[in-house]
Design an enzyme around this catalytic site. Structure first.
Site, PDB file in Angstrom:
ATOM      1  N   ASN A   1       0.865  -1.184   0.000  1.00 56.62           N
ATOM      2  CA  ASN A   1       0.000   0.000   0.000  1.00 56.62           C
ATOM      3  C   ASN A   1       0.900   1.232   0.000  1.00 56.62           C
ATOM      4  O   ASN A   1       1.469   1.591   1.030  1.00 56.62           O
ATOM      5  CB  ASN A   1      -0.892  -0.035   1.249  1.00 56.62           C
TER       6      ASN A   1
ATOM      7  N   LYS B   1       0.060   4.234  -0.293  1.00 54.63           N
ATOM      8  CA  LYS B   1      -0.634   5.424   0.242  1.00 54.63           C
ATOM      9  C   LYS B   1      -0.387   6.602  -0.714  1.00 54.63           C
ATOM     10  O   LYS B   1      -0.234   6.374  -1.905  1.00 54.63           O
ATOM     11  CB  LYS B   1      -0.190   5.718   1.678  1.00 54.63           C
TER      12      LYS B   1
ATOM     13  N   HIS C   1      -9.610   1.528   4.924  1.00 54.06           N
ATOM     14  CA  HIS C   1      -8.336   1.700   5.640  1.00 54.06           C
ATOM     15  C   HIS C   1      -8.554   2.685   6.794  1.00 54.06           C
ATOM     16  O   HIS C   1      -9.340   3.630   6.681  1.00 54.06           O
ATOM     17  CB  HIS C   1      -7.265   2.227   4.682  1.00 54.06           C
TER      18      HIS C   1
ATOM     19  N   GLU D   1      -6.897   5.084   7.821  1.00 56.74           N
ATOM     20  CA  GLU D   1      -6.669   6.499   7.486  1.00 56.74           C
ATOM     21  C   GLU D   1      -7.911   7.095   6.828  1.00 56.74           C
ATOM     22  O   GLU D   1      -8.246   8.259   7.051  1.00 56.74           O
ATOM     23  CB  GLU D   1      -5.434   6.626   6.579  1.00 56.74           C
TER      24      GLU D   1
ATOM     25  N   GLU E   1      -5.639  -4.728  10.894  1.00 55.81           N
ATOM     26  CA  GLU E   1      -4.579  -3.737  11.085  1.00 55.81           C
ATOM     27  C   GLU E   1      -4.822  -2.971  12.380  1.00 55.81           C
ATOM     28  O   GLU E   1      -5.588  -1.990  12.388  1.00 55.81           O
ATOM     29  CB  GLU E   1      -4.572  -2.738   9.927  1.00 55.81           C
TER      30      GLU E   1
ATOM     31  N   GLY F   1       2.375   2.381  10.887  1.00 57.67           N
ATOM     32  CA  GLY F   1       3.345   3.466  10.707  1.00 57.67           C
ATOM     33  C   GLY F   1       4.069   3.864  11.977  1.00 57.67           C
ATOM     34  O   GLY F   1       4.718   4.912  12.019  1.00 57.67           O
TER      35      GLY F   1
ATOM     36  N   SER G   1       3.200  -2.017  10.526  1.00 52.30           N
ATOM     37  CA  SER G   1       4.661  -2.041  10.692  1.00 52.30           C
ATOM     38  C   SER G   1       5.307  -3.364  10.285  1.00 52.30           C
ATOM     39  O   SER G   1       6.267  -3.806  10.914  1.00 52.30           O
ATOM     40  CB  SER G   1       5.041  -1.655  12.127  1.00 52.30           C
TER      41      SER G   1
ATOM     42  N   GLY H   1       2.657  -1.038   4.407  1.00 53.01           N
ATOM     43  CA  GLY H   1       2.657   0.374   4.029  1.00 53.01           C
ATOM     44  C   GLY H   1       4.081   0.859   3.795  1.00 53.01           C
ATOM     45  O   GLY H   1       4.679   0.599   2.744  1.00 53.01           O
ATOM     46  N   GLY H   2       4.651   1.527   4.801  1.00 50.12           N
ATOM     47  CA  GLY H   2       5.970   2.164   4.683  1.00 50.12           C
ATOM     48  C   GLY H   2       7.043   1.291   4.044  1.00 50.12           C
ATOM     49  O   GLY H   2       7.782   1.749   3.160  1.00 50.12           O
TER      50      GLY H   2
END
Ligand code: PGA
Length: 239
Positions: free
Chosen positions: A8, A10, A94, A96, A161, A167, A203, A224-225
Site C-alpha cells: 500500500n 498510500k 483503511h 486512514e 490492522e 506506521g 509495521s 505500508g511504509g
C-alpha cells in the site's frame, strides 16, 4: 493457498517514481506459495497493470473506490473505472480513510458491494485503536458485521490492522495476531462455511515478515511504509 503480500503506497510516489518502481519489481519472480498485490496511487494503476499483466503472481490494486456507480461525484473513481485499468483488488476501509476522511462502516459496505459487482476483490481493513485494545473483539466484530453486511466473505480479503501498529514501528505480538485471526475465522465464515482470508498489517518489514507470515491464521500481510522501496518489498514477498 498462496499467501497474499500487499503493498500500500498510500499517497506516495509521483509518476516517474512509480515507473522506476515497477521496472525494478518486475525483474524478479514471485516464488510459489506467494502472490504480490501492488497498490500504487490511482493514476499509476494502468501503468502497473500494463507492466505486470504477464506475471501470474503479481496483481494490481487501488487504495479506494467511490460509494456510487457514476455521476456528479467530482474527484471520485468508481469501482468499474478501477476495474477498467486492469486492477484486480481494491483496499477499502483503511483506518486512514475511516479516521482522517470520516468513512463509516455503512459507506465502506456500499463500496465493498460495488467493488464486488465490478469484479474486484475488496481488501477490507478493520482494526482497534490503542485505547480500544481491551475491547478489541467487540470493536473488530462490529466492524466486520457492519462493513461486510450482506457480503459473502469468500469474495473479500479481511485485513486486520491494529491502528496503533500502523506506521509506528510497534508490531503486534505474534500470539496476539494469532488470537485475533483465529477469533475472526471462528466467528465469521463464508457462505460455503469456509474460513475467510485474513491478512495482517501494521509495521510489517523484512525483519519481521517471516515470523508474521508463519503465525497461525495469517494468510498474508498488508505493508505500508516498507513497501515503498521495491527491494525491501521484494524481501518481504520472499520472507
Ligand atoms: P505500515 O502501514 O506498514 O506503514 O504500518 C500499513 C498500512 O497502513 O496498511
Amino acid at each position: 493457498m498462496s499467501k497474499i503480500i500487499i503493498a500500500n503506497f498510500k499517497m506516495n510516489k509521483n509518476f516517474d517514481e512509480c515507473a522506476n518502481y515497477v521496472k525494478v519489481f518486475k525483474k524478479f519472480a514471485v516464488q510459489d506459495g506467494k502472490v504480490a498485490v501492488l497498490c500504487p496511487p490511482a493514476f499509476a494503476l494502468p501503468l502497473f497493470a500494463h507492466e505486470l499483466h504477464k506475471n501470474k503472481k503479481c496483481f494490481v490494486g487501488a487504495q479506494n473506490c467511490a460509494f456510487a456507480t457514476n455521476g456528479a461525484f467530482t474527484g471520485e473513481l468508481s469501482a468499474t473505472m478501477i476495474k477498467s485499468t486492469g486492477a484486480k483488488y481494491v483496499i477499502l476501509g483503511h483506518s486512514e480513510r475511516r479516521n482522517i476522511l470520516g468513512e463509516t462502516d455503512e459507506v465502506i459496505n456500499k463500496k465493498v458491494k460495488l467493488a464486488i459487482e465490478a469484479g474486484l476483490v475488496p481488501v477490507v481493513c478493520i482494526g482497534e485503536k490503542l485505547e480500544e485494545i481491551s475491547r478489541k473483539k467487540t470493536i473488530l466484530s462490529n466492524q466486520i458485521k457492519k462493513s461486510l453486511d450482506g457480503v459473502d466473505l469468500a469474495q473479500v480479503v479481511i485485513a486486520y490492522e491494529p491502528i496503533w501498529a500502523i506506521g509506528t514501528g510497534m508490531t503486534c505480538e505474534s500470539s496476539d495476531i494469532a488470537f485475533v485471526h483465529e477469533y475472526i475465522k471462528s466467528k465469521f465464515k463464508t457462505n460455503a462455511g469456509d474460513d475467510p482470508i485474513v491478512v495482517y498489517g501494521g509495521s510489517v518489514k523484512s525483519a519481521n515478515a517471516s515470523e508474521i507470515l508463519n503465525t497461525c491464521g495469517v494468510d498474508g500481510v498488508l505493508v505500508g511504509g516498507a513497501s515503498l522501496d521495491p527491494n525491501e518489498f521484494l524481501k518481504i514477498v520472499r520472507a
